[in-house]
Write an enzyme that holds these catalytic residues in place. Structure first.
Site, short mmCIF file in Angstrom:
data_model
loop_
_atom_site.label_atom_id
_atom_site.label_comp_id
_atom_site.label_asym_id
_atom_site.label_seq_id
_atom_site.Cartn_x
_atom_site.Cartn_y
_atom_site.Cartn_z
N VAL A 168 0.84 -1.20 0.00
CA VAL A 168 0.00 0.00 0.00
C VAL A 168 0.87 1.25 0.00
CG1 VAL A 168 -1.83 1.25 1.19
CG2 VAL A 168 -1.85 -1.24 1.18
N ASP A 169 1.95 1.23 0.75
CA ASP A 169 2.89 2.35 0.73
C ASP A 169 3.46 2.56 -0.67
OD1 ASP A 169 2.91 3.51 3.28
OD2 ASP A 169 4.23 1.97 4.08
N VAL A 170 3.84 1.47 -1.32
CA VAL A 170 4.43 1.57 -2.65
C VAL A 170 3.41 2.12 -3.65
CG1 VAL A 170 5.45 0.28 -4.56
CG2 VAL A 170 6.11 -0.25 -2.21
#
Length: 376
Positions: A168-170
């Site tokens: 999700v961060d990526v």
């Protein structure tokens, strides 16, 4: 060699993953990224180890911080805030991922900075937006849970599982890159900057793609299916004599080719399996027949067979095997910077390619006071 983003200066106040990943992508294409870090502490990921590289730096930090300069700045110090404001006047982009409202309290909010520099692109990355979710801490694992990703990930019903990386961060970092570049293009027409806002929750909901659409368009709330696909068959992992083989058959033609590779061409004309809809309906008997055949040989054998039959299939590799495979394919998946091996930027540009100039910086590698002097 010219760079795609040469002349673009970015003040990067972000830490950990989504923001640093975004700014590294931009730095690879020539943007001048100044990573603003807390004195003596720096980005939290500087301490997230093991593993560590040969210089004692965490490989986590190294993964998203090449091609940047590190600037120590105390955001509670008025004099250093003033020096940062001077840098804002000559910068193109600010990136921050504090909780909503933090930058305003520090005197570095969008309204103030856009008055100093109307051409500024100001990108805010939050966990849950700047409205009712502003008070919520945004961590990848948390968003995977409350955003629905874990509800469709796992080996069996009742066993939700996070992904193996902070995906999700990526995804959010990539959305930030898209927003920043879009705003820079718009600035070329309007002459004005603007605010870009992305958040982990919205980024995940967008990335749920067909699963989200199935719910919104048909009221179907998906659950955990392990390695199976809810709408395609056979599209999953099957056991072989040594390790699992993934089969990703997406068309009826591919299915018939797959059956030929198995040495079972009759399956391609079996009324239960002639169309994808029928194969999904009868995935259990189909899976049993496939496994019975695949178990007789190892995964590498079947991989070669399926390549010859133009069927998308392959073994489940370790990360080491994945890099070896990519190298055999000529993808050049790694680069070396000052003796440090890193993952290459996956974007290829023919005229202005990514450049790997400097390794991840030591904390405070560039002096804030020196930058102020240079800007005067």
């Amino acid at each position: 060699m010219p760079t795609a983003l040469g002349g673009i200066r970015i003040l990067d106040f972000s830490r950990v993953l989504a923001g640093p990943y975004a700014t590294m992508m931009l730095a690879d294409f020539g943007a001048d990224v100044l990573k603003i870090e807390r004195p003596e502490i720096g980005d939290e990921t500087r301490a997230w180890g093991p593993p560590f590289d040969r210089d004692g730096t965490t490989t986590y930090f190294n993964s998203v911080n090449r091609n940047k300069a590190s600037v120590e700045a105390d955001l509670q110090n008025d004099d250093e805030i003033e020096m940062l404001l001077e840098l804002v006047r000559t910068s193109d982009v600010v990136v921050e991922n504090f909780r909503a409202g933090t930058m305003d309290r520090l005197g570095l909010g969008y309204e103030r900075l856009s008055e100093l520099n109307p051409r500024l692109i100001y990108c805010s990355i939050t966990g849950f937006g700047s409205a009712d979710g502003a008070a919520l801490a945004g961590f990848d694992l948390l968003v995977q849970a409350v955003g629905g990703l874990m509800s469709v990930t796992g080996t069996q019903a009742g066993d939700p599982t996070k992904t193996g990386v902070a995906v999700v961060d990526v995804i959010t970092g990539l959305h930030a890159v898209t927003g920043i570049l879009t705003a820079l293009i718009a600035r070329g027409t309007t002459g004005c900057g603007q605010r870009v806002e992305v958040n982990l929750m919205s980024s995940l909901l967008s990335a749920l793609v067909n699963q989200a659409s199935g719910y919104l368009g048909a009221g179907v709330v998906p659950g955990i299916m392990g390695n199976r696909h809810p709408s395609i068959a056979p599209y999953e992992a099957f056991n072989t004599s040594d390790r699992p083989l993934v089969v990703a058959v997406g068309t009826d033609r591919q299915f018939r080719a797959f059956c030929g590779g198995l040495g079972m061409p009759e399956l391609g004309s079996d009324p239960r399996f002639t169309t994808n809809e029928r194969r999904v309906k009868n995935r259990e008997p189909l899976g049993a027949l496939i496994t019975e055949r695949l178990i007789g040989e190892n995964a590498d054998h079947w991989f070669q067979v399926m390549v010859e039959h133009d069927v998308p299939a392959g073994p489940i590799n370790s990360i080491a095997e994945a890099f070896e495979f990519a190298t055999r394919l000529g993808l050049a998946p790694t680069v070396e910077i000052a003796g440090q091996v890193q993952v290459a930027n996956p974007i290829t540009l023919s005229a202005t390619p990514a450049a790997y100039v400097t390794p991840p910086p030591h904390l405070g590698s560039t002096s804030l006071s020196l930058l102020k002097t240079e800007g005067q």
